[in-house]
Design a protein around this motif. Structure first.
Motif, PDB file in Angstrom:
ATOM      1  N   VAL A 279       0.741  -1.182   0.132  1.00 27.59           N
ATOM      2  CA  VAL A 279       0.062  -0.051  -0.072  1.00 27.59           C
ATOM      3  C   VAL A 279       0.962   1.380  -0.162  1.00 27.59           C
ATOM      4  N   GLY A 280       1.961   1.201   0.806  1.00 29.43           N
ATOM      5  CA  GLY A 280       2.869   2.333   0.968  1.00 29.43           C
ATOM      6  C   GLY A 280       3.200   2.673  -0.562  1.00 29.43           C
ATOM      7  N   LEU A 281       4.004   1.764  -1.450  1.00 29.87           N
ATOM      8  CA  LEU A 281       4.269   1.980  -2.587  1.00 29.87           C
ATOM      9  C   LEU A 281       3.292   2.462  -3.524  1.00 29.87           C
ATOM     10  N   LEU A 282       2.080   1.900  -3.369  1.00 29.40           N
ATOM     11  CA  LEU A 282       0.939   2.460  -4.330  1.00 29.40           C
ATOM     12  C   LEU A 282       0.677   3.973  -3.959  1.00 29.40           C
ATOM     13  N   ARG A 283       0.658   4.161  -2.626  1.00 26.64           N
ATOM     14  CA  ARG A 283       0.187   5.502  -2.174  1.00 26.64           C
ATOM     15  C   ARG A 283       1.436   6.529  -2.858  1.00 26.64           C
ATOM     16  N   LYS A 284       2.592   6.016  -3.002  1.00 27.11           N
ATOM     17  CA  LYS A 284       3.520   6.942  -3.251  1.00 27.11           C
ATOM     18  C   LYS A 284       3.594   7.198  -4.803  1.00 27.11           C
ATOM     19  N   ALA A 285       2.977   6.197  -5.581  1.00 27.87           N
ATOM     20  CA  ALA A 285       2.703   6.275  -6.740  1.00 27.87           C
ATOM     21  C   ALA A 285       1.597   7.158  -7.077  1.00 27.87           C
ATOM     22  N   GLY A 286       0.832   7.513  -6.157  1.00 23.79           N
ATOM     23  CA  GLY A 286      -0.328   8.310  -6.327  1.00 23.79           C
ATOM     24  C   GLY A 286      -1.700   7.451  -6.657  1.00 23.79           C
ATOM     25  N   ALA A 287      -1.607   6.162  -6.564  1.00 25.66           N
ATOM     26  CA  ALA A 287      -2.864   5.432  -6.799  1.00 25.66           C
ATOM     27  C   ALA A 287      -3.852   5.410  -5.649  1.00 25.66           C
ATOM     28  N   CYS A 288      -5.141   5.343  -6.000  1.00 25.91           N
ATOM     29  CA  CYS A 288      -6.316   5.252  -5.100  1.00 25.91           C
ATOM     30  C   CYS A 288      -6.526   3.977  -4.410  1.00 25.91           C
ATOM     31  N   VAL A 289      -5.867   3.869  -3.203  1.00 23.59           N
ATOM     32  CA  VAL A 289      -5.966   2.303  -2.799  1.00 23.59           C
ATOM     33  C   VAL A 289      -7.290   1.739  -1.892  1.00 23.59           C
ATOM     34  N   THR A 290      -7.816   0.876  -2.420  1.00 23.61           N
ATOM     35  CA  THR A 290      -8.779   0.365  -1.384  1.00 23.61           C
ATOM     36  C   THR A 290      -8.221  -1.194  -0.718  1.00 23.61           C
ATOM     37  N   VAL A 291      -8.224  -1.257   0.298  1.00 26.23           N
ATOM     38  CA  VAL A 291      -7.650  -2.345   1.061  1.00 26.23           C
ATOM     39  C   VAL A 291      -8.886  -3.149   1.619  1.00 26.23           C
ATOM     40  N   VAL A 292      -9.024  -4.516   1.412  1.00 19.00           N
ATOM     41  CA  VAL A 292      -9.902  -5.431   1.844  1.00 19.00           C
ATOM     42  C   VAL A 292      -9.380  -6.390   2.701  1.00 19.00           C
ATOM     43  N   ALA A 293      -9.816  -6.156   3.902  1.00 19.70           N
ATOM     44  CA  ALA A 293      -9.439  -7.151   4.902  1.00 19.70           C
ATOM     45  C   ALA A 293     -10.219  -6.888   6.337  1.00 19.70           C
ATOM     46  N   PRO A 294     -10.588  -8.128   6.980  1.00 19.62           N
ATOM     47  CA  PRO A 294     -11.338  -7.974   8.152  1.00 19.62           C
ATOM     48  C   PRO A 294     -10.684  -7.209   9.063  1.00 19.62           C
ATOM     49  N   ASN A 295      -9.383  -7.112   9.483  1.00 15.56           N
ATOM     50  CA  ASN A 295      -8.611  -6.103  10.308  1.00 15.56           C
ATOM     51  C   ASN A 295      -7.518  -5.690   9.554  1.00 15.56           C
ATOM     52  N   LEU A 296      -7.056  -4.616  10.267  1.00 18.36           N
ATOM     53  CA  LEU A 296      -5.810  -3.871   9.588  1.00 18.36           C
ATOM     54  C   LEU A 296      -4.626  -3.712  10.752  1.00 18.36           C
ATOM     55  N   ASN A 297      -3.567  -3.673  10.250  1.00 17.81           N
ATOM     56  CA  ASN A 297      -2.283  -3.241  11.225  1.00 17.81           C
ATOM     57  C   ASN A 297      -2.437  -1.744  11.494  1.00 17.81           C
ATOM     58  N   LEU A 298      -1.583  -1.535  12.300  1.00 17.89           N
ATOM     59  CA  LEU A 298      -1.476  -0.100  12.787  1.00 17.89           C
ATOM     60  C   LEU A 298      -1.281   1.092  11.635  1.00 17.89           C
ATOM     61  N   GLN A 299      -0.373   0.537  10.757  1.00 18.39           N
ATOM     62  CA  GLN A 299       0.118   1.729   9.709  1.00 18.39           C
ATOM     63  C   GLN A 299      -1.267   1.901   8.737  1.00 18.39           C
TER      64      GLN A 299
END
Length: 188
Positions: free
Chosen positions: A75-95
């Motif tokens: 996700v960090g790499l995608l964000r750095k490239a300016g992508a609009c990121v959607t994360v699908v997961a029951p739980n997320l880590n702190l970051q």
């Protein structure tokens, strides 16, 4: 500004050049193909398994399935490239939780379903569940969406190289998924 490989080579420090030569020698000793970048005839005629390209993802919808540390790196790499990121997961880590709470990513608190890929231009599976990763990969391929499955290059239609970012010059180093540690050593 177009930069040739020979210009890039001249710009490398002497110690970096020595390091590259040492790694290339070790790869040759191990029977791995080495592509010669210094002009003249290449040392290896082995076909490339992956085409090295740079994708423009600014504003592009990208899906990451998984909520742990590996997913956060992707996700960090995608964000750095300016992508609009959607994360699908029951739980997320702190970051990932922090990015979601700041609305820097979209979080769908659920398990993956094939419809999650609707409208996506790129997909990444980064879960610890082999069945989910395989489902993401097969569904994405069926839809013609480039897909990466963390640590499973056989399921990937693209891989993440080790990136050297000295903007405006960005270089990528890859072993085609065969030896990511060697690619990272070369990058560092």
């Amino acid at each position: 500004i177009p930069v040739t490989i020979s210009q890039l080579s001249r710009d490398l420090t002497e110690s970096a050049t020595l390091r590259l030569n040492k790694i290339a020698s070790q790869m040759r000793d191990a029977g791995q193909p080495v592509i010669h970048l210094g002009g003249g005839e290449p040392k290896s005629k082995a076909p490339m398994e992956y085409l090295p390209i740079f994708l423009k993802l600014q504003g592009a919808p990208c899906l990451v399935v998984g909520g742990g540390a590996v997913a956060a790196r992707k996700v960090g790499l995608l964000r750095k490239a300016g992508a609009c990121v959607t994360v699908v997961a029951p739980n997320l880590n702190l970051q990932l939780t922090e990015w979601a709470s700041c609305q820097q990513i979209t979080h769908r608190k659920k398990t993956f379903s094939p419809s999650d890929l609707d409208g996506q231009q790129l997909a990444i599976a980064a879960t610890d569940q082999a069945e989910t990763n395989a489902l993401v990969a097969s569904t994405a391929r069926g839809l013609g969406i480039p897909v990466n499955v963390a640590d499973q290059p056989e399921l990937c239609s693209f891989i993440f190289p080790a990136v050297i970012d000295r903007s405006p010059i960005v270089a990528a180093v890859s072993s085609g998924g065969a030896s990511p540690i060697l690619a990272r050593l070369l990058r560092d």
